[in-house]
Motif scaffolding. Structure first.
Motif, short mmCIF file in Angstrom:
data_model
loop_
_atom_site.label_atom_id
_atom_site.label_comp_id
_atom_site.label_asym_id
_atom_site.label_seq_id
_atom_site.Cartn_x
_atom_site.Cartn_y
_atom_site.Cartn_z
N ARG A 176 8.44 5.02 6.77
CA ARG A 176 7.92 6.41 6.11
C ARG A 176 6.38 6.55 6.49
NH1 ARG A 176 9.94 7.37 -0.07
NH2 ARG A 176 9.03 9.23 0.39
N PRO A 177 6.06 7.92 6.31
CA PRO A 177 4.74 8.12 6.64
C PRO A 177 3.68 7.96 5.37
CG PRO A 177 5.64 10.26 6.33
CD PRO A 177 7.07 8.89 6.47
N MET A 178 2.82 7.38 5.54
CA MET A 178 1.65 7.22 4.43
C MET A 178 1.05 8.37 3.75
SD MET A 178 -0.18 4.84 2.80
CE MET A 178 0.15 3.35 3.70
N PRO A 179 1.61 8.48 2.37
CA PRO A 179 1.15 9.63 1.64
C PRO A 179 -0.20 9.59 1.25
CG PRO A 179 2.59 8.45 0.19
CD PRO A 179 2.52 7.42 1.64
N GLY A 180 -0.78 10.65 0.58
CA GLY A 180 -2.24 10.91 0.29
C GLY A 180 -3.22 11.05 1.13
N PRO A 190 -4.74 5.88 -1.35
CA PRO A 190 -4.55 4.79 -0.51
C PRO A 190 -5.74 3.81 -0.33
CG PRO A 190 -3.61 6.86 0.58
CD PRO A 190 -4.42 7.09 -0.84
N PHE A 191 -6.89 4.44 -0.23
CA PHE A 191 -8.13 3.73 0.14
C PHE A 191 -8.31 2.82 -1.12
CE2 PHE A 191 -8.49 7.40 3.14
CZ PHE A 191 -8.80 6.50 4.27
N ALA A 192 -8.32 3.25 -2.39
CA ALA A 192 -8.66 2.61 -3.57
C ALA A 192 -7.59 1.40 -3.84
CB ALA A 192 -8.56 3.65 -4.87
N LEU A 217 0.91 -1.25 0.01
CA LEU A 217 0.01 0.00 -0.08
C LEU A 217 0.85 1.33 -0.15
CD1 LEU A 217 -3.13 0.63 0.03
CD2 LEU A 217 -2.70 1.44 2.44
N LEU A 218 1.99 1.10 0.70
CA LEU A 218 2.84 2.29 0.86
C LEU A 218 3.45 2.64 -0.59
CD1 LEU A 218 4.55 4.58 2.30
CD2 LEU A 218 6.31 2.76 2.83
N TYR A 219 3.97 1.54 -1.11
CA TYR A 219 4.52 1.91 -2.48
C TYR A 219 3.58 2.26 -3.29
CZ TYR A 219 6.56 0.47 -6.93
OH TYR A 219 7.27 0.73 -8.03
N LEU A 220 2.05 1.86 -3.83
CA LEU A 220 1.08 2.23 -4.48
C LEU A 220 0.76 3.69 -4.25
CD1 LEU A 220 -1.08 -1.06 -4.40
CD2 LEU A 220 0.35 -0.04 -6.37
N ALA A 267 -2.64 -3.57 4.83
CA ALA A 267 -2.94 -2.27 4.37
C ALA A 267 -3.85 -1.24 5.03
CB ALA A 267 -3.77 -2.57 2.85
N VAL A 268 -5.01 -1.62 5.75
CA VAL A 268 -5.80 -0.96 6.51
C VAL A 268 -5.04 -0.38 7.77
CG1 VAL A 268 -7.96 -1.64 5.72
CG2 VAL A 268 -7.04 -2.72 7.64
N LEU A 269 -4.10 -1.25 8.35
CA LEU A 269 -3.18 -0.92 9.42
C LEU A 269 -2.29 0.33 9.02
CD1 LEU A 269 -1.75 -1.46 12.06
CD2 LEU A 269 -0.26 -3.02 10.89
N ALA A 270 -1.75 0.32 7.87
CA ALA A 270 -0.91 1.18 7.13
C ALA A 270 -1.73 2.55 7.27
CB ALA A 270 -0.27 0.91 5.92
N ILE A 271 -2.89 2.54 6.85
CA ILE A 271 -3.85 3.79 6.74
C ILE A 271 -4.10 4.17 8.17
CG2 ILE A 271 -6.15 4.58 6.14
CD1 ILE A 271 -6.10 3.02 3.54
N SER A 272 -4.48 3.54 9.01
CA SER A 272 -4.83 3.70 10.35
C SER A 272 -3.66 4.60 11.21
CB SER A 272 -5.65 3.09 11.15
OG SER A 272 -5.04 1.81 11.12
#
Ligand code: ATP
Ligand code: MG
Lengths: 335, 244, 291
Positions: free
Chosen positions: A154-158, A97-99, A87-90, A235-240
């Motif tokens: 790294r912080p999650m962008p977007g 990130p959600f998509a 998810l970070l890479y995408l 992936a949802v962990l990375a967002i939250s």
């Protein structure tokens, strides 16, 4: 003898001991409640629910692996990490990130396919430790990629365009929806043909082994599905969080939590992971501020359950009441 | 009654299935009792329960006046109960002599030791360092008997020692039984092949679906009685417990 | 010449890995248990050497003389209680219980002693080394560990093949029931095997604590994985294979580290995965051992 083999008249074969409409109706009400949670519950509760659903996804996947397919993986944290980093890479490449959550899950699943060809050469405990080797390798590879932040992360962008409230709501909804998809998907899977093969594998290992190719391909599917589920959770962990770091994404504690929750709730039952996750959160909330003690107590409880009450909490309830919340098999009922 | 081995009202379950249902039997010192019965009649389950490998759901096993029902299998060996299990069950990664050494490691004092077994089966001396995995069926069976004998049992239980062996080999195996009995050892043997059992036995005990269907001395029983008790044909006409 | 040094250092590390591995291999061979807490027990032994031995007024190098017998006893008791209870349930339960144990141990160590590294201090002895030439140094201590590993494996081999108890251990692992009707109490035999396994891994844990440092998580992420890799590379069921497996793992790790210290562990994993792909029974193992 004959009584156990041939159901006499006066019995019917049923799935549940309540009406199917109750199941559908009940599920809709529950789903509506959790979808509306950010608007009707305090923010602190929503954050707890977010973590709850995260662990629920993980426990459901681990239960599918170990409880239904007999694969005791101790390397699922590897797929959580891979999901987070995919998810970070995408997101770094500019995707929303959600998509990208389904895509991140897919990446974990695709990586799992070749992995099964290696791991399935080992059985039992050897298989288990090998899953960990794979997880550790995945982490070490990620660590060496500086674009993904190396050891520091790294912080999650977007996510900066969202207001804090929007971010909280959206990340909760992402977790909840993922949990919903994973749970419903697992439930349908267990009622499908694949579920039938799994059931026959459990009932008679020798009979199942004689049709080896089918068993292997079933196990492979389950492993890949579980990798996707854990990847989605990552992936949802990375967002939250919203920060991706190897020490967190690949943490073995995720594995400990999903495993303990499944055992305590009842391994090999659909309801077990749900109950186990609830037990976990009750403990976690009660023992807050005591460091790792919640995990120590949770683990000790899991060991005790595995030894003396292997059906878990749900097994106990079911034996006492013969009630099934989410039936997957059929049973004979006296009229 | 107080024989060497007294089994009273034994009931054994495998899960739901009742494999041995209310069986009583007695074996005296120096006596040979043959338990016969069809496939799945519960013969092996009976012997394994006496040896301590299964827990009975009801009933007791008395040995030399002592209730051994609660003892583990390894403790019963020290009392003098030895089993030659169905399928031989040798230690496949061990040599012949090592198999016998394991059999003897908790032996009672008595006339059977490893040299004595080599007397009975002279070919063994030559091959004592060979791994038993390559032995023929008859040779493996002889080792299994030797392994049980070196414990110096007071009752020796033999579970289908003839299974899968050529007639000439069976004969050679059965030849040794009289010399064992001559030492005062009681023998409890299980056979599917009734005629084999009748030849050596002092008494016969027939099992049918876990229950005693007939017992008596071979010379007292007609072929027809035994056939009925064995296959269960016309069972409700014959007397349960049989003419004894 | 640098390459020779890389190989020499790898072989020296291999001694540790073989020592880590032989207990794991023994337990699996005898009772078909993979003890997931294997490495954590090594760490607890190391911590015991760090925190208990200084109170005993003996030189710390000799700490193992006290700690190893204690852990043999721990192994016996662990087997007769928790592990046997798990084994009576199912193979799945042994995995769940030993994993639970592993998490419990790691987190208890974390709570009591924090995440800081701990070392067993043997003073200046650790610094002694033998300079072969301008690039090759052999640490005396590591050489001793390698010799000890070979000796332990040799003694174990002789013990299993020549002594009464060793023969019983082999008999029980062949056929548990048949051993019972020969008068063997298999639970006691299992206990003895576990005592040996835990004693050897305790020795390995203390040695590792002398050479480098132990943290609460060393047991899982390092000791268990390396031991396991050594066993699989060498071939399941082969004691000498385990030694070769340990040495190959050590060499692979040193080669990785030579390119980039960050690749040390990864190179070992890669060797393990390659063996799994090309020769899943390991270098000296039999095909049957896999099933
Ligand atoms: N370990 C077991 N688990 C479940 N059922 C068993 C087990 N052992 C035996 N049975 C069942 O118990 C019944 C009696 O079996 P047992 O082996 O005692 O018969 P037997 O008379 O020795 O037969 P055979 O002549 O084939 O050796 C059979 O129906 C068998 O299927
Ligand atoms: Mg039988």
């Amino acid at each position: 003898m004959s009584a156990t083999l041939v159901p006499d008249v006066g019995r019917t074969v049923v799935r549940a001991n309540y009406h199917p409409a109750t199941l559908v109706g009940g599920s809709v009400v529950v789903a509506a409640f959790f979808s509306a949670a950010p608007w009707i519950l305090p923010a602190a509760w929503v954050s707890v629910l977010n973590n709850f659903f995260l662990l629920l996804i993980l426990a459901t996947m681990w239960n599918l692996l170990a409880g239904y397919a007999g694969m005791v993986s101790i390397g699922q944290q590897g797929f959580i990490g891979l999901g987070s980093y995919a998810l970070l890479y995408l997101a770094l490449k500019g995707m929303n990130p959600f998509a990208a959550i389904p895509l991140a899950a897919l990446v974990a699943g695709v990586i799992a396919v070749p992995v099964t060809f290696l791991l399935f050469r080992l059985r039992g405990g050897y298989f288990s430790v090998a899953t960990w080797v794979v997880a550790d390798s995945a982490m070490l590879v990620i660590l060496s990629i500086s674009y993904l932040g190396g050891g520091t992360g790294r912080p999650m962008p977007g996510l900066t365009s969202l207001s804090p409230t929007e971010y909280n709501h959206d990340s909760y909804l992402a977790t909840w929806l993922t949990a919903l998809v994973v749970s419903v998907g697992t439930y349908l899977l267990l009622r499908s043909r694949l579920g039938l093969v799994l059931a026959s594998m459990r009932d008679s290992e020798t009979a199942a082994r004689s049709s080896g190719a089918k068993v292997t391909s079933t196990r492979r599917w389950i492993f890949v599905i579980a990798a996707m589920g854990c990847g989605a959770a990552g992936a949802v962990l990375a967002i939250s969080q919203p920060f991706v770091q190897p020490g967190n994404a690949f943490n073995i504690n995720w594995l400990a939590e999903m495993l303990f929750a499944t055992i305590i709730g009842g391994i090999g039952t659909v309801e077990g992971p749900i109950i186990g996750t609830i037990v976990y959160f009750v403990l976690y909330q009660t023992l807050q501020g005591l460091g790792a003690w919640y995990l120590i107590i949770f683990g000790a409880l899991a060991v005790a359950v595995a030894l003396w009450q292997p059906g878990g909490v749900w097994g106990l309830v079911r034996d006492k009441t013969r009630f099934e919340l989410l039936p997957v098999g059929y049973r004979v009922r006296e009229k | 009654m107080s024989a060497l081995l007294d089994v009273e009202d034994l009931v054994v379950h495998h899960g739901q299935l009742c494999a041995v249902d209310d069986v009583s039997l007695h074996v005296a010192e120096g006596e040979v009792l043959a338990v016969v019965g069809a496939n799945g009649a519960g013969k092996s389950t009976l012997l394994r329960t006496i040896a301590g490998l299964h827990r009975p759901s009801a009933g007791v096993v008395h040995f030399a006046g002592e209730d051994v029902s609660r003892l583990g299998a390894h403790e019963r060996v020290r009392r003098g109960i030895s089993l030659v299990p169905e399928g031989r069950r040798l230690f496949r990664s061990l040599t012949l002599e090592e198999n016998l050494l394991v059999g003897a490691h908790k032996a009672l004092t008595g006339s059977f030791d490893i040299p004595a077994v080599y007397e009975i089966f002279p070919w063994m001396r030559e091959r004592r360092r060979a791994s038993v995995a390559q032995f023929s069926g008859g040779e493996q069976q002889a080792v299994a008997i030797g392994r049980a004998l070196v414990a110096n049992p007071r009752v020796l239980m033999l579970d289908e020692v003839s299974l899968g062996l050529a007639p000439i080999v069976i004969e050679r195996i059965y030849e040794v039984i009289p010399s064992i009995v001559a030492q005062g050892v009681a023998v409890l043997l299980v056979e599917q092949d009734v005629s084999q059992g009748l030849k050596v036995a002092h008494r016969v005990h027939c099992l049918l679906e876990g229950r005693t269907s007939l017992e008596g001395r071979p010379d007292e029983l007609s072929a027809r009685d035994i056939e009925e008790a064995y296959f269960g044909a016309d069972l409700h006409h014959s007397q349960p417990g049989g003419p004894s | 010449m640098t390459w020779t040094n890389v190989i020499v250092q790898g072989i020296l590390f291999g001694g540790f890995y073989a020592l880590f591995a032989c207990g794991l291999s023994l337990l699996f061979g005898v009772m078909r248990i993979i003890n997931l807490a294997h490495g954590d027990i090594a760490v607890v032994a190391g911590y015991t050497a760090v925190f208990l031995v200084p109170h005993l007024h003996i030189a710390e190098v000799w700490g193992f003389v006290v700690v190893v017998p204690i852990f043999a006893l721990v192994g016996y008791v662990l087997q007769r209680t928790l592990l046997q209870a798990a084994l009576d349930r199912s193979p799945l339960t042994t995995l769940l219980v030993t994993f639970g144990l592993s998490v419990l141990i790691e987190n208890l160590l974390l709570e009591i002693y924090t995440a800081n590294g701990q070392s067993v201090n043997i003073g200046s002895l650790i610094g002694n080394s033998w300079q072969v030439n301008s690039v090759i140094y052999v640490s005396w201590f590591q050489l001793v560990v390698l010799i000890v590993a070979v000796a332990v494996l040799g003694v174990l081999q002789v013990y299993l093949s020549k002594t009464n108890t060793g023969r019983l251990i082999r008999a029980v692992s062949d056929d548990r029931e048949a051993a019972q009707i020969c008068g063997a109490n298999y639970r006691h035999i299992f206990g003895i095997a576990a005592a040996i396994a835990v004693a050897t891994v305790a020795l390995a844990g203390i040695s590792y604590g002398i050479l480098t440092e132990l943290t609460p998580t060393t047991g899982g992420s390092q000791v268990l994985l390396y031991a396991f890799e050594a066993v699989v590379i060498g071939g399941i069921g082969s004691l000498w294979g385990t030694l070769i497996g340990g040495i190959l793992l050590g060499v692979a790790q040193q080669i990785g580290a030579h390119y980039n210290p960050a690749y040390q562990v990864l190179a070992g994993h890669v060797l393990f995965l390659a063996i799994l792909a090309l020769r899943p029974q390991g270098l000296f193992g039999k095909k049957e051992a896999l099933t």
